[in-house]
Design an enzyme around this catalytic site. Structure first.
Site, PDB file in Angstrom:
ATOM      1  N   GLN A   1       0.801  -1.221   0.000  1.00 20.71           N
ATOM      2  CA  GLN A   1       0.000   0.000   0.000  1.00 20.71           C
ATOM      3  C   GLN A   1       0.837   1.275   0.000  1.00 20.71           C
ATOM      4  O   GLN A   1       0.290   2.377  -0.034  1.00 20.71           O
ATOM      5  CB  GLN A   1      -0.939   0.002   1.215  1.00 20.71           C
ATOM      6  CG  GLN A   1      -1.935  -1.133   1.211  1.00 20.71           C
ATOM      7  CD  GLN A   1      -2.697  -1.243   2.529  1.00 20.71           C
ATOM      8  OE1 GLN A   1      -2.561  -0.411   3.426  1.00 20.71           O
ATOM      9  NE2 GLN A   1      -3.510  -2.286   2.647  1.00 20.71           N
TER      10      GLN A   1
ATOM     11  N   HIS B   1      -1.183   0.153   5.777  1.00 18.36           N
ATOM     12  CA  HIS B   1      -1.702   1.180   6.690  1.00 18.36           C
ATOM     13  C   HIS B   1      -0.719   2.340   6.914  1.00 18.36           C
ATOM     14  O   HIS B   1      -0.273   2.586   8.036  1.00 18.36           O
ATOM     15  CB  HIS B   1      -2.080   0.560   8.035  1.00 18.36           C
ATOM     16  CG  HIS B   1      -3.186  -0.441   7.948  1.00 18.36           C
ATOM     17  ND1 HIS B   1      -3.783  -0.953   9.067  1.00 18.36           N
ATOM     18  CD2 HIS B   1      -3.808  -1.016   6.894  1.00 18.36           C
ATOM     19  CE1 HIS B   1      -4.730  -1.827   8.698  1.00 18.36           C
ATOM     20  NE2 HIS B   1      -4.756  -1.867   7.373  1.00 18.36           N
TER      21      HIS B   1
ATOM     22  N   GLU C   1     -14.674   4.781  10.657  1.00 21.34           N
ATOM     23  CA  GLU C   1     -15.114   5.897  11.492  1.00 21.34           C
ATOM     24  C   GLU C   1     -14.829   7.242  10.837  1.00 21.34           C
ATOM     25  O   GLU C   1     -13.805   7.416  10.174  1.00 21.34           O
ATOM     26  CB  GLU C   1     -14.388   5.865  12.839  1.00 21.34           C
ATOM     27  CG  GLU C   1     -14.703   4.663  13.692  1.00 21.34           C
ATOM     28  CD  GLU C   1     -13.992   4.700  15.039  1.00 21.34           C
ATOM     29  OE1 GLU C   1     -14.211   3.773  15.845  1.00 21.34           O
ATOM     30  OE2 GLU C   1     -13.221   5.655  15.301  1.00 21.34           O
TER      31      GLU C   1
ATOM     32  N   TYR D   1     -11.171  -9.751  11.641  1.00 23.90           N
ATOM     33  CA  TYR D   1     -11.377 -10.497  10.403  1.00 23.90           C
ATOM     34  C   TYR D   1     -11.637 -11.959  10.750  1.00 23.90           C
ATOM     35  O   TYR D   1     -10.894 -12.573  11.511  1.00 23.90           O
ATOM     36  CB  TYR D   1     -10.152 -10.367   9.502  1.00 23.90           C
ATOM     37  CG  TYR D   1      -9.908  -8.945   9.039  1.00 23.90           C
ATOM     38  CD1 TYR D   1     -10.767  -8.344   8.124  1.00 23.90           C
ATOM     39  CD2 TYR D   1      -8.849  -8.197   9.531  1.00 23.90           C
ATOM     40  CE1 TYR D   1     -10.559  -7.037   7.699  1.00 23.90           C
ATOM     41  CE2 TYR D   1      -8.631  -6.892   9.114  1.00 23.90           C
ATOM     42  CZ  TYR D   1      -9.497  -6.319   8.203  1.00 23.90           C
ATOM     43  OH  TYR D   1      -9.298  -5.022   7.793  1.00 23.90           O
TER      44      TYR D   1
END
Length: 365
Positions: free
Chosen positions: A82, A145, A235, A256
């Site tokens: 990522q 992340h 959120e 998960y």
């Protein structure tokens, strides 16, 4: 060849590549602005009407009218999973300073970290001159992340969002104020920390975040961010200095494969989200709309979805069980929306990762 391809598609009439969606404010037209991008991540407008686009593999593009060009001088980036070249932000005083900020994943001791820095866009737009990395988080192995949105605050300081680096519900790094991961960071324009607190790493503004991929100011200048949950529990939060937003101690999602995360959905001393999504939509990109072209949407919150292929709108004036009332716009163009931004003319632009394209949403003619 890529720049020529962008040039050709940029000058196409809007109606040549357009569709309509029905919305609460009437029919809206989605028209293609640019195509041929390689995993675009962020877009930022310049005062002259041009705009900058980042591609995750490390390329920064300047697009002005029918011309596009790569900008040299971009820092080396870690493109594992990522990671890569991520956000781009143009400060309000760009006309005087020509300063451009970038966030990216950088190789550091221990793996990779979320980094931010700035350079000066040359007068001809071909180079980011004198780029300097001003902040970098701790290095962590793996490529997940990184968070990595940039926002200029009302006082001119710069907010950088980071992710928890995928350490999972068992990892408490986001709760450790001595670390920069899983946080909102506040920097001065020279890169020095803009806030300090005993026991906290200098610059750490708020803690307990999972993976913030959208950040913006509302019309009153309040910082808003949204962050990915695990299996559910995305959120929308309003960070304030010294506040703890709970991850991974509290969450509206689950692990998960199932199972409670931490202690549940609430704990004393930890903030509640202003809105949450369950199931997860993997939100990315965040913008509060001025109302210029669509007065009905003034102050509303727009965001993209990376896993459900829509552009979304939240109405802060209409309460709902999860926080705010929500509207979703889905079309063939809204696949894996990475960023959303308001253009100078009041239209809403968004990036589609699937198409490698930029689209414009505006009232149908």
């Amino acid at each position: 060849m890529r720049a020529k391809w962008l040039l050709v598609l940029t000058c196409l009439p809007a109606t040549a590549l357009a569709s309509e969606v029905e919305t609460s404010a009437g029919p809206m037209q989605i028209s293609q602005v640019v195509s041929g991008l390689n995993e675009p991540w962020a877009i930022a407008f310049l005062p002259d009407g041009g705009f900058l686009v980042t591609e995750r593999d490390g390329r920064l593009l300047l697009i002005q009218g029918e011309d596009s060009r790569p900008v040299s001088g971009v820092p080396d980036v870690a493109t594992d999973q990522q990671g890569g070249l991520l956000d781009v932000m143009v400060p309000q005083d760009f006309a005087q300073t020509r300063e451009v900020w970038l966030s990216f994943s950088a190789r550091v001791d221990g793996g990779a970290g979320t980094a931010a820095g700035k350079g000066r866009l040359s007068d001809d737009g071909t180079q980011l001159e004198g780029f300097e990395t001003l902040f970098v988080t701790e290095g962590v192995g793996g490529g997940r992340h990184f968070g990595s949105r940039l926002v200029e605050m009302p006082d001119g300081t710069i907010a950088l969002t980071t992710g928890d680096r995928g350490t999972g519900p068992g990892g408490m790094e986001a709760q450790d104020p001595g670390l920069a991961i899983g946080k909102v960071i506040l920097l001065n324009r020279d890169g020095s920390p803009a806030v300090s607190r005993d026991g906290w790493r200098p610059g750490v503004f708020s803690i307990g975040h999972r993976n913030i991929q959208g950040a913006t100011l509302d019309l009153e200048g309040r910082l808003l961010v949204h962050e990915h949950g695990a299996q559910g529990g995305d959120e929308l939060n309003a960070p304030e200095q010294g506040r703890n937003f709970g991850w991974p101690v509290i969450s509206y999602g689950e692990n998960y494969g199932g199972g409670k995360i931490g202690e549940g959905t609430a704990r004393d001393g930890m903030e509640q989200p202003v809105h949450y999504w369950d199931p997860s939509i993997a939100p990315s990109g965040l913008m509060v709309y001025s109302g210029t072209l669509v007065p009905e949407w003034k102050g509303d919150i727009f965001f993209g979805s990376l896993n459900s292929d829509f552009l979304g709108r939240l109405d802060p004036d209409t309460p709902a069980e999860t926080g705010y009332a929500e509207e979703r716009f889905s079309a063939s163009e809204t696949g894996r929306v990475r960023d959303v931004i308001e253009a100078p003319d009041g239209s809403i632009w968004f990036l589609s990762v699937y198409d490698g394209a930029i689209y414009r949403l505006a009232p149908a003619e």
